[in-house]
Structure formats: structure tokens, C-alpha cells
Design a protein around this motif. Structure first.
Motif, mmCIF file in Angstrom:
data_model
loop_
_atom_site.group_PDB
_atom_site.id
_atom_site.type_symbol
_atom_site.label_atom_id
_atom_site.label_comp_id
_atom_site.label_asym_id
_atom_site.label_seq_id
_atom_site.Cartn_x
_atom_site.Cartn_y
_atom_site.Cartn_z
ATOM 1 N N GLY A 117 37.536 100.318 32.502
ATOM 2 C CA GLY A 117 36.447 99.625 31.834
ATOM 3 C C GLY A 117 36.403 98.139 32.140
ATOM 4 N N ASN A 118 35.237 97.555 32.028
ATOM 5 C CA ASN A 118 35.017 96.118 32.249
ATOM 6 C C ASN A 118 35.445 95.669 33.648
ATOM 7 O OD1 ASN A 118 34.043 95.690 29.578
ATOM 8 N ND2 ASN A 118 36.165 95.635 28.837
ATOM 9 N N LYS A 131 37.336 93.495 39.764
ATOM 10 C CA LYS A 131 36.284 93.041 40.671
ATOM 11 C C LYS A 131 36.261 91.527 40.824
ATOM 12 C CE LYS A 131 33.053 96.893 39.993
ATOM 13 N NZ LYS A 131 31.693 97.279 39.540
ATOM 14 N N ARG A 132 36.577 90.816 39.751
ATOM 15 C CA ARG A 132 36.507 89.350 39.786
ATOM 16 C C ARG A 132 37.836 88.704 40.151
ATOM 17 N NH1 ARG A 132 34.971 88.540 33.816
ATOM 18 N NH2 ARG A 132 36.513 90.220 33.755
ATOM 19 N N LEU A 133 38.960 89.344 39.768
ATOM 20 C CA LEU A 133 40.265 88.701 39.900
ATOM 21 C C LEU A 133 41.072 89.175 41.099
ATOM 22 C CD1 LEU A 133 41.330 88.710 36.145
ATOM 23 C CD2 LEU A 133 40.199 86.889 37.446
#
Length: 389
Positions: free
Chosen positions: A70-71, A108-110
């Protein structure tokens, strides 16, 4: 590569106030089977024709999967075992998942953080731009895979971070430990690398250093990292560490691909080493591919490796290698291939005792590291079939 995918939907029941939760994961089973008939003009003084496993791509069986947490966060794992198709044995004795065994988290971002047995960022970014995708490691890896562009450098006990890609740029970091009580600094490894893709161009720059363990008479098997060992570097395996620095570039225009690379590898001694001076190997290489209008894909690569003068050697060793590949794709998963390679070695190097000067001998790619030529010339010819699933 096409993977056979099984979707596993599981529910985890928690008692009391925890309630119930469900998660979805994907597990893929994949692999390659590859066998070819190979001819070598000189293996320790004699020609040889034999069945060889993994001449184009190493035979393997793997499992990998992800779970969506999730997230944008996912758990992931990969287990990959290499084997010899000609006799069914493990590619590395005493090790089941000898190619890869790691678990981690991806955001996805880190970026992605993994731990276990895995390849360094040096390999991750440089390998796709090197000789292996063009003319295979068996005959196309730079002589003896001296600069680790093929899969011969694997790292145990490692933690690796790979950044997300931003406008074509990404970087990676890795540390690995020898995990020996009383010798915490021994047998460790470190790597850093970056890549940049823009339009038809791809660039990569990588660094790694592998440290020897406390049993330094040769390369200590307890060290976290392995690498290719052949007559090219056998006189320097008592080094305290091996340092790699390499850069590569690739340009793709339609059916034609062109690329090149430069690498510098240093075997650095200390008081326990059998040799005295840092041994340096520099390699320059070019490669090209052409996807014809038919199922034929053609590849060619040329590498020139030269040692620097050191350890009393003035006639320093050099290795020139030309490699060719023709592959006919019967389908996306099945290919018939033909490989040809010739290597010429000149000059002097050190014997395994790290002292005696001997003539350099030819070692084509990384397929002949255990069966080098008895002199400065070696030719290898292979016809094979590879199927992936």
C-alpha cells in the motif's frame, strides 16, 4: 524473458481488536536452459570439442515476487540457482541459490533496499552496456572477465540501495561484510554507481572495491565477494584488495547499436601479499549489434587489455580479443546461436606463486578461465540452443 506468473491471494486473520487484513502478492517462476557444442583450439595444450552449458546465457531456475503493502510500498524477494545443463550439477558447488538470494522493500519515491547475496550497482549499471548482451560472457566478456562486466562478481552479506529514476538518472550503493569475528575489516566490499539515459544514449559509471579476508595467501574464500580467477590475475590473488573503476556508453539508432567502455582494475598488495607492486589492468573495448530485417541478430565486440609495468616485469602482458555472435530467434523465448572468438596474448605476467615471471597465455572470455591456452593464442567456436521460460 517471459515469466510464468501465479497470483496468490491470501487472507491473514488476526484475533481480537486487530480484525482481519488481506494482501496480494505475485510470485514468478522463471529460468533458462542453454546447451551448445563448443570447440576450443587449445586447452592446456590440446584442442577439445565438448558439450557446454550456458554459452549464451547461464542455465538457471529462479523465483521472485512482490507484495503490495500500500501507498507505493512493496516487499520483494528473489532466489536464483545456476546449474550446469550438461550434467545437472550446481553451477557453484555447495551453494543452492548461487546467483541471487535477497529480500527487500521498494518504494516508488524512495527507491529499493535489499539484503542478501546480490550483484553490486557496478554490475547492475555497467553490464547492460558491456559485451555480454552483444556477444555473451562465454566468448565476449573481456579477457578472463578481468573487469567484472559479466556475472562473476557476486556479493554475500550485502545491503544494496538503488534510487528511483529521475529524468533518466539513477544511482546505487552497496556494502558487504566478511562477517568474521576479530577481523571485521576483512573480506568486505563496497560499490557505488550511476547511470544516465537520454534520447538514444545510455551512460554508466561504476566503482567497486573487494577486500581480501585474513587468509591472504590467495583470495580468502570467506571474503564476501567472489570474482573471476584465471592465468591473467592468478599471480595477484594475495592482494589485500581489488579496485574496479569503469565507464561505458551505448548508442541505439533503429536496428544498429554501438557502444564502448573503459576500465581500470588494480590489485593492491600489503605486507602479506606475495607480490610487491600494485598490478593494474586497463581495458578498452567497443561493441556493436545489428538487428537484420530477418530473425537474425548479429553482434561483434573487440577488447584490448594491458597490464602496467610492475613487479619487475618490463614486457607487460597484453590481451587482444575479437568476438562475434549470430543468433536466429525462432521465437521470443527460443534462439539458435553461433559464437566465434579469437584471443592473442603477449608479454609476461606472474605465476600463481606471485613471484615467478611467466609468458601470458590466452583466456577467451570467461568460458576458458579453468582451461586456458598453453600459449598466446586461443580460438573458440560454439553452436547452441537457448530457451527461456
Amino acid at each position: 524473458m517471459k515469466h510464468t506468473t501465479f497470483t496468490l491471494v491470501g487472507g491473514m486473520l488476526l484475533s481480537g481488536v486487530c480484525g482481519a487484513a488481506a494482501a496480494q502478492s505475485n510470485v514468478s517462476v522463471y529460468g533458462m536452459v542453454d546447451a551448445g557444442v563448443a570447440y576450443s583450439s587449445n586447452q592446456k595444450g590440446n584442442s577439445n570439442t565438448y558439450l557446454r552449458s550456458g554459452s549464451k546465457d547461464g542455465a538457471r531456475l529462479g523465483f521472485k515476487g512482490t507484495e503490495d503493502l500500500g501507498n507505493g510500498l512493496k516487499a520483494l524477494f528473489q532466489l536464483e540457482a545456476g546449474f550446469n545443463l550438461d550434467d545437472g550439477t550446481a553451477a557453484q558447488s555447495g551453494s543452492l541459490f548461487n546467483r541471487a538470494a535477497f529480500v527487500g522493500l521498494s518504494d516508488k519515491r524512495l527507491g529499493t533496499l535489499t539484503a542478501g547475496r546480490q550483484y553490486a550497482p557496478y554490475f547492475t549499471f555497467l553490464n547492460p552496456l558491456g559485451p555480454v548482451p552483444v556477444v555473451t560472457g562465454a566468448t565476449g566478456a573481456h579477457p578472463g572477465d578481468i573487469d567484472g562486466f559479466d556475472i562473476t562478481v557476486r556479493n554475500n552479506n550485502s545491503i544494496k540501495y538503488m534510487s528511483p529514476e529521475w529524468r533518466g538518472a539513477a544511482f546505487g550503493l552497496m556494502v558487504a561484510s566478511g562477517e568474521q569475528a576479530g577481523h571485521q575489516g576483512s573480506g568486505s566490499a563496497m560499490s557505488a554507481a550511476l547511470k544516465y539515459d537520454v534520447a538514444n544514449w545510455r551512460y554508466a559509471l561504476g566503482y567497486q572495491v573487494l577486500k581480501n579476508g585474513p587468509l591472504q595467501a590467495t583470495w580468502d574464500p570467506s571474503s564476501s565477494s567472489s570474482f573471476s580467477k584465471s592465468p591473467i590475475n592468478t599471480g595477484y590473488l594475495s592482494a589485500r584488495e581489488v579496485q574496479y573503476l569503469a565507464a561505458a556508453v551505448h548508442y541505439q539508432q533503429g536496428a544498429l547499436g554501438l557502444g564502448g567502455s573503459l576500465s581500470n582494475v588494480q590489485y593492491r598488495p600489503n605486507a602479506s601479499s606475495r607480490f610487491a607492486d600494485t598490478a593494474i589492468f586497463n581495458t578498452a573495448a567497443v561493441r556493436s549489434t545489428w538487428q537484420t530485417g530477418t530473425p537474425w541478430l548479429l553482434g561483434a565486440g573487440y577488447a584490448y587489455t594491458r597490464a602496467t609495468s610492475a613487479n619487475g616485469i618490463s614486457d607487460r602482458a597484453s590481451y587482444r580479443q575479437l568476438s562475434l555472435m549470430q543468433s536466429y530467434w525462432l521465437s521470443k523465448r527460443t534462439v539458435i546461436y553461433i559464437l566465434e572468438a579469437n584471443q592473442k596474448a603477449r608479454g609476461k605476467t606472474l605465476a600463481s606463486n606471485g613471484v615467478t615471471q611467466i609468458d601470458a597465455v590466452a583466456v577467451v572470455g570467461d568460458s576458458q578461465v579453468g582451461t586456458p591456452s598453453s600459449n598466446g593464442s586461443q580460438n573458440v567456436f560454439t553452436v547452441g540452443l537457448r530457451h527461456s521460460f
